[in-house]
Write a protein that holds these residues in place. Structure first.
Motif, PDB file in Angstrom:
ATOM      1  N   UNK A 193      -5.574  -4.230   7.646  1.00 46.68           N
ATOM      2  CA  UNK A 193      -6.319  -5.432   6.668  1.00 46.68           C
ATOM      3  C   UNK A 193      -5.899  -7.480   8.012  1.00 46.68           C
ATOM      4  N   UNK A 194      -5.222  -6.754   8.310  1.00 43.61           N
ATOM      5  CA  UNK A 194      -5.082  -8.042   9.464  1.00 43.61           C
ATOM      6  C   UNK A 194      -5.988  -8.080  10.787  1.00 43.61           C
ATOM      7  N   UNK A 195      -6.143  -7.663  11.225  1.00 40.84           N
ATOM      8  CA  UNK A 195      -6.811  -6.778  12.314  1.00 40.84           C
ATOM      9  C   UNK A 195      -7.297  -5.816  12.453  1.00 40.84           C
ATOM     10  N   UNK A 196      -7.998  -5.859  11.632  1.00 41.29           N
ATOM     11  CA  UNK A 196      -9.364  -5.203  11.094  1.00 41.29           C
ATOM     12  C   UNK A 196     -10.423  -5.442  12.005  1.00 41.29           C
ATOM     13  N   UNK A 197     -10.385  -7.431  12.371  1.00 42.85           N
ATOM     14  CA  UNK A 197     -11.578  -7.357  12.964  1.00 42.85           C
ATOM     15  C   UNK A 197     -11.906  -7.051  14.774  1.00 42.85           C
ATOM     16  N   UNK A 198     -10.188  -6.745  14.854  1.00 38.41           N
ATOM     17  CA  UNK A 198     -10.197  -6.031  16.332  1.00 38.41           C
ATOM     18  C   UNK A 198     -11.364  -5.132  16.638  1.00 38.41           C
ATOM     19  N   UNK A 199     -11.385  -4.289  14.975  1.00 40.51           N
ATOM     20  CA  UNK A 199     -12.817  -2.640  14.712  1.00 40.51           C
ATOM     21  C   UNK A 199     -13.616  -2.964  14.199  1.00 40.51           C
ATOM     22  N   UNK A 251      -9.161 -11.896  24.078  1.00 38.93           N
ATOM     23  CA  UNK A 251      -8.702 -12.893  23.305  1.00 38.93           C
ATOM     24  C   UNK A 251      -7.820 -12.601  21.879  1.00 38.93           C
ATOM     25  N   UNK A 252      -9.236 -12.691  21.130  1.00 41.01           N
ATOM     26  CA  UNK A 252      -8.447 -12.141  19.224  1.00 41.01           C
ATOM     27  C   UNK A 252      -7.565 -11.937  18.767  1.00 41.01           C
ATOM     28  N   UNK A 253      -7.420 -10.256  20.380  1.00 35.76           N
ATOM     29  CA  UNK A 253      -6.328  -9.783  20.357  1.00 35.76           C
ATOM     30  C   UNK A 253      -4.884 -10.612  20.128  1.00 35.76           C
ATOM     31  N   UNK A 254      -4.775 -11.020  21.015  1.00 31.54           N
ATOM     32  CA  UNK A 254      -3.370 -12.016  21.964  1.00 31.54           C
ATOM     33  C   UNK A 254      -3.398 -12.954  20.461  1.00 31.54           C
ATOM     34  N   UNK A 255      -4.303 -14.026  19.824  1.00 36.16           N
ATOM     35  CA  UNK A 255      -4.063 -14.822  18.654  1.00 36.16           C
ATOM     36  C   UNK A 255      -3.188 -14.130  17.356  1.00 36.16           C
ATOM     37  N   UNK A 256      -4.003 -12.893  17.437  1.00 40.20           N
ATOM     38  CA  UNK A 256      -3.497 -12.349  16.110  1.00 40.20           C
ATOM     39  C   UNK A 256      -1.833 -11.739  16.887  1.00 40.20           C
ATOM     40  N   UNK A 257      -0.860 -12.352  17.821  1.00 47.72           N
ATOM     41  CA  UNK A 257       0.047 -11.689  18.196  1.00 47.72           C
ATOM     42  C   UNK A 257       0.434  -9.740  18.911  1.00 47.72           C
ATOM     43  N   UNK A 258      -1.367  -9.244  19.029  1.00 48.62           N
ATOM     44  CA  UNK A 258      -1.218  -8.045  19.891  1.00 48.62           C
ATOM     45  C   UNK A 258      -1.721  -7.778  20.795  1.00 48.62           C
ATOM     46  N   UNK A 259      -1.619  -6.967  21.364  1.00 50.88           N
ATOM     47  CA  UNK A 259      -2.404  -6.811  23.106  1.00 50.88           C
ATOM     48  C   UNK A 259      -2.954  -5.425  22.948  1.00 50.88           C
ATOM     49  N   UNK A 260      -4.342  -4.922  23.384  1.00 46.08           N
ATOM     50  CA  UNK A 260      -4.654  -3.869  23.381  1.00 46.08           C
ATOM     51  C   UNK A 260      -4.355  -3.211  24.269  1.00 46.08           C
ATOM     52  N   UNK A 261      -3.562  -1.796  24.985  1.00 44.06           N
ATOM     53  CA  UNK A 261      -3.503  -1.742  25.835  1.00 44.06           C
ATOM     54  C   UNK A 261      -3.999   0.087  26.179  1.00 44.06           C
ATOM     55  N   UNK A 262      -4.920   0.837  25.088  1.00 42.07           N
ATOM     56  CA  UNK A 262      -5.803   1.577  25.342  1.00 42.07           C
ATOM     57  C   UNK A 262      -6.911   1.304  24.551  1.00 42.07           C
ATOM     58  N   UNK A 263      -8.135   1.743  25.501  1.00 41.83           N
ATOM     59  CA  UNK A 263      -9.608   2.343  24.035  1.00 41.83           C
ATOM     60  C   UNK A 263     -10.019   3.499  24.272  1.00 41.83           C
TER      61      UNK A 263
END
Length: 212
Positions: free
Chosen positions: A62-68, A17-29
């Motif tokens: 830097x903006x997407x760092x919270x995903x990791x 959900x956080x990823x989508x809110x940032x305008x991205x999607x997680x395709x692989x882990x």
């Protein structure tokens, strides 16, 4: 109205959900569930227009760092190379480092559009582990590598540290009748290991066995 999700549907997690809110999607882990392929699903511009491709790539990370690495400091990002594609987009390679030491297989590949907008991120951003201490040395690591290459019962020629070149400690290995080392070098790296960073020496050896 179905009472359960269709087979194969995965319930989104907080990080999704956080990823989508940032305008991205997680395709692989990766094996530990951390994102390793993130793709833009809506236009995502860098914070400042006109940034160079490598600057835009780091700005997006830097903006997407919270995903990791939420609530942690991310590893340092060192530019490795930038490849410009025919359509004007660029693939930026960034090497992750902690305390000026490369993370093993820690390159991130960031694709940005010609206007700096994010297209995708390949790789896993790692948290910083602060200061790093190595308790081994390149000669001991080379001895272990030669054991693995030619068996523990091999001869043990003298190994002498030589010049530092391109981040590697080069070494000379004395020749013995049954085994000749053409080149040997070692590099300090950090190995991600279940959330921890293990200091290792990555050793490269080119050798020739007499008669082969």
């Amino acid at each position: 109205n179905p009472t359960t999700d269709p087979s194969g549907v995965t319930t989104p997690t907080d990080i999704d959900r956080a990823a989508v809110a940032m305008g991205v999607t997680i395709d692989s882990r990766d094996a530990f569930g951390a994102p390793r392929l993130v793709r833009a699903i809506s236009p995502r511009q860098p914070s400042v227009a006109g940034m160079a491709a490598d600057q835009a790539a780091r700005d997006h990370l830097n903006a997407l760092a919270p995903l990791w690495v939420n609530h942690q400091r991310a590893a340092d990002l060192v530019p490795a190379a930038t490849q410009v594609l025919r359509n004007g987009a660029s693939i930026v390679r960034l090497q992750q480092q902690i305390d000026h030491i490369d993370i093993h297989q820690g390159e991130l590949h960031v694709m940005v559009q010609a206007d700096g907008a994010l297209a995708a991120v390949s790789g896993t951003l790692r948290p910083s582990a602060g200061r790093v201490t190595f308790r081994s040395n390149p000669v001991a690591a080379a001895e272990l590598a030669l054991d693995a290459l030619d068996g523990a019962g091999r001869g043990h020629p003298a190994i002498t540290p030589a010049a530092d070149r391109a981040g590697y400690q080069e070494m000379t290995v004395a020749a013995i009748p049954e085994f000749r080392v053409l080149s040997a070098r070692a590099k300090r790296e950090l190995l991600p290991d279940n959330g921890q960073m293990t200091p290792i020496w990555s050793v490269e050896v080119i050798a020739d066995r007499t008669g082969l």
